[in-house]
Scaffold this motif. Structure first.
Motif, PDB file in Angstrom:
ATOM      1  N   LYS A 177       0.821  -1.206   0.000  1.00 30.98           N
ATOM      2  CA  LYS A 177       0.000   0.000   0.000  1.00 30.98           C
ATOM      3  C   LYS A 177       0.861   1.263   0.000  1.00 30.98           C
ATOM      4  N   LYS A 178       1.977   1.239   0.712  1.00 33.84           N
ATOM      5  CA  LYS A 178       2.881   2.396   0.709  1.00 33.84           C
ATOM      6  C   LYS A 178       3.472   2.624  -0.680  1.00 33.84           C
ATOM      7  N   ALA A 179       3.732   1.553  -1.412  1.00 35.47           N
ATOM      8  CA  ALA A 179       4.272   1.673  -2.773  1.00 35.47           C
ATOM      9  C   ALA A 179       3.197   2.120  -3.764  1.00 35.47           C
ATOM     10  N   ASN A 180       1.930   1.952  -3.388  1.00 37.54           N
ATOM     11  CA  ASN A 180       0.798   2.283  -4.261  1.00 37.54           C
ATOM     12  C   ASN A 180      -0.283   2.991  -3.448  1.00 37.54           C
ATOM     13  N   PRO A 181       0.006   4.183  -2.923  1.00 33.63           N
ATOM     14  CA  PRO A 181      -0.903   4.809  -1.960  1.00 33.63           C
ATOM     15  C   PRO A 181      -2.283   5.177  -2.507  1.00 33.63           C
ATOM     16  N   ASP A 182      -2.396   5.484  -3.774  1.00 32.25           N
ATOM     17  CA  ASP A 182      -3.677   5.903  -4.344  1.00 32.25           C
ATOM     18  C   ASP A 182      -4.390   4.791  -5.091  1.00 32.25           C
ATOM     19  N   PHE A 183      -3.826   3.586  -5.073  1.00 32.83           N
ATOM     20  CA  PHE A 183      -4.406   2.466  -5.806  1.00 32.83           C
ATOM     21  C   PHE A 183      -5.343   1.672  -4.890  1.00 32.83           C
ATOM     22  N   PRO A 184      -6.568   1.347  -5.366  1.00 35.10           N
ATOM     23  CA  PRO A 184      -7.497   0.593  -4.519  1.00 35.10           C
ATOM     24  C   PRO A 184      -7.106  -0.878  -4.370  1.00 35.10           C
ATOM     25  N   ILE A 185      -6.764  -1.261  -3.156  1.00 34.05           N
ATOM     26  CA  ILE A 185      -6.479  -2.653  -2.800  1.00 34.05           C
ATOM     27  C   ILE A 185      -7.512  -3.019  -1.738  1.00 34.05           C
ATOM     28  N   LEU A 186      -8.457  -3.869  -2.100  1.00 30.12           N
ATOM     29  CA  LEU A 186      -9.572  -4.193  -1.222  1.00 30.12           C
ATOM     30  C   LEU A 186      -9.388  -5.576  -0.618  1.00 30.12           C
ATOM     31  N   ILE A 187      -9.584  -5.683   0.667  1.00 27.25           N
ATOM     32  CA  ILE A 187      -9.507  -6.953   1.382  1.00 27.25           C
ATOM     33  C   ILE A 187     -10.926  -7.287   1.838  1.00 27.25           C
ATOM     34  N   ARG A 188     -11.433  -8.429   1.387  1.00 22.05           N
ATOM     35  CA  ARG A 188     -12.803  -8.838   1.715  1.00 22.05           C
ATOM     36  C   ARG A 188     -12.772 -10.161   2.464  1.00 22.05           C
ATOM     37  N   GLU A 189     -13.232 -10.145   3.700  1.00 19.99           N
ATOM     38  CA  GLU A 189     -13.275 -11.349   4.525  1.00 19.99           C
ATOM     39  C   GLU A 189     -14.712 -11.851   4.618  1.00 19.99           C
ATOM     40  N   CYS A 190     -14.864 -13.154   4.474  1.00 22.46           N
ATOM     41  CA  CYS A 190     -16.182 -13.769   4.590  1.00 22.46           C
ATOM     42  C   CYS A 190     -15.990 -15.200   5.081  1.00 22.46           C
ATOM     43  N   SER A 191     -16.722 -15.576   6.074  1.00 24.25           N
ATOM     44  CA  SER A 191     -16.596 -16.906   6.644  1.00 24.25           C
ATOM     45  C   SER A 191     -16.905 -17.979   5.603  1.00 24.25           C
ATOM     46  N   GLY A 192     -15.980 -18.908   5.438  1.00 30.34           N
ATOM     47  CA  GLY A 192     -16.169 -20.044   4.548  1.00 30.34           C
ATOM     48  C   GLY A 192     -15.868 -19.807   3.088  1.00 30.34           C
ATOM     49  N   VAL A 193     -15.508 -18.606   2.700  1.00 24.59           N
ATOM     50  CA  VAL A 193     -15.227 -18.319   1.291  1.00 24.59           C
ATOM     51  C   VAL A 193     -13.882 -18.931   0.882  1.00 24.59           C
ATOM     52  N   GLN A 194     -13.779 -19.374  -0.357  1.00 20.23           N
ATOM     53  CA  GLN A 194     -12.509 -19.862  -0.882  1.00 20.23           C
ATOM     54  C   GLN A 194     -11.648 -18.653  -1.243  1.00 20.23           C
ATOM     55  N   PRO A 195     -10.390 -18.632  -0.841  1.00 15.53           N
ATOM     56  CA  PRO A 195      -9.553 -17.461  -1.100  1.00 15.53           C
ATOM     57  C   PRO A 195      -9.278 -17.281  -2.591  1.00 15.53           C
ATOM     58  N   ARG A 196      -9.345 -16.029  -3.036  1.00 13.39           N
ATOM     59  CA  ARG A 196      -9.160 -15.716  -4.453  1.00 13.39           C
ATOM     60  C   ARG A 196      -8.753 -14.258  -4.568  1.00 13.39           C
ATOM     61  N   VAL A 197      -7.951 -13.944  -5.558  1.00 12.10           N
ATOM     62  CA  VAL A 197      -7.601 -12.556  -5.848  1.00 12.10           C
ATOM     63  C   VAL A 197      -8.249 -12.184  -7.179  1.00 12.10           C
ATOM     64  N   TRP A 198      -8.850 -11.010  -7.207  1.00 11.80           N
ATOM     65  CA  TRP A 198      -9.521 -10.487  -8.398  1.00 11.80           C
ATOM     66  C   TRP A 198      -8.806  -9.222  -8.841  1.00 11.80           C
TER      67      TRP A 198
END
Length: 91
Positions: free
Chosen positions: A40-61
């Motif tokens: 985030k420090k290297a990309n301060p204005d770029f949207p990096i969203l972390i979404r937590e949900c119980s039981g979800v399979q981990p994936r990056v979009w």
């Protein structure tokens, strides 16, 4: 880690989905714990969203120019494998 530049190309947003407790998301949680601040420090204005949900399979979009999206599964990956998956989507 700080060398990854997310802004400036076709990539417009990065979303990481994970479960807060599952074994399958362990590497993703470790990646976030050890690398999110630097990324985030290297990309301060770029949207990096972390979404937590119980039981979800981990994936990056990744969302690109004109709304195109691509994703990669992160199930049972190590933190370094998560980084590799993100780098592949940034290309």
């Amino acid at each position: 880690m700080s060398g990854i530049r997310l802004a400036g190309g076709a990539l417009k947003e990065l979303r990481i989905h994970l479960c807060q407790t599952s074994k399958q998301s362990e590497g993703v949680r470790e990646f976030i714990k050890n690398n999110y601040v630097t990324l985030k420090k290297a990309n301060p204005d770029f949207p990096i969203l972390i979404r937590e949900c119980s039981g979800v399979q981990p994936r990056v979009w990744a969302r690109y120019h004109r709304g195109l999206e691509n994703s990669a599964p992160l199930t049972n990956l190590t933190a370094s494998d998560v980084l590799s998956a993100i780098k592949q989507l940034v290309k």
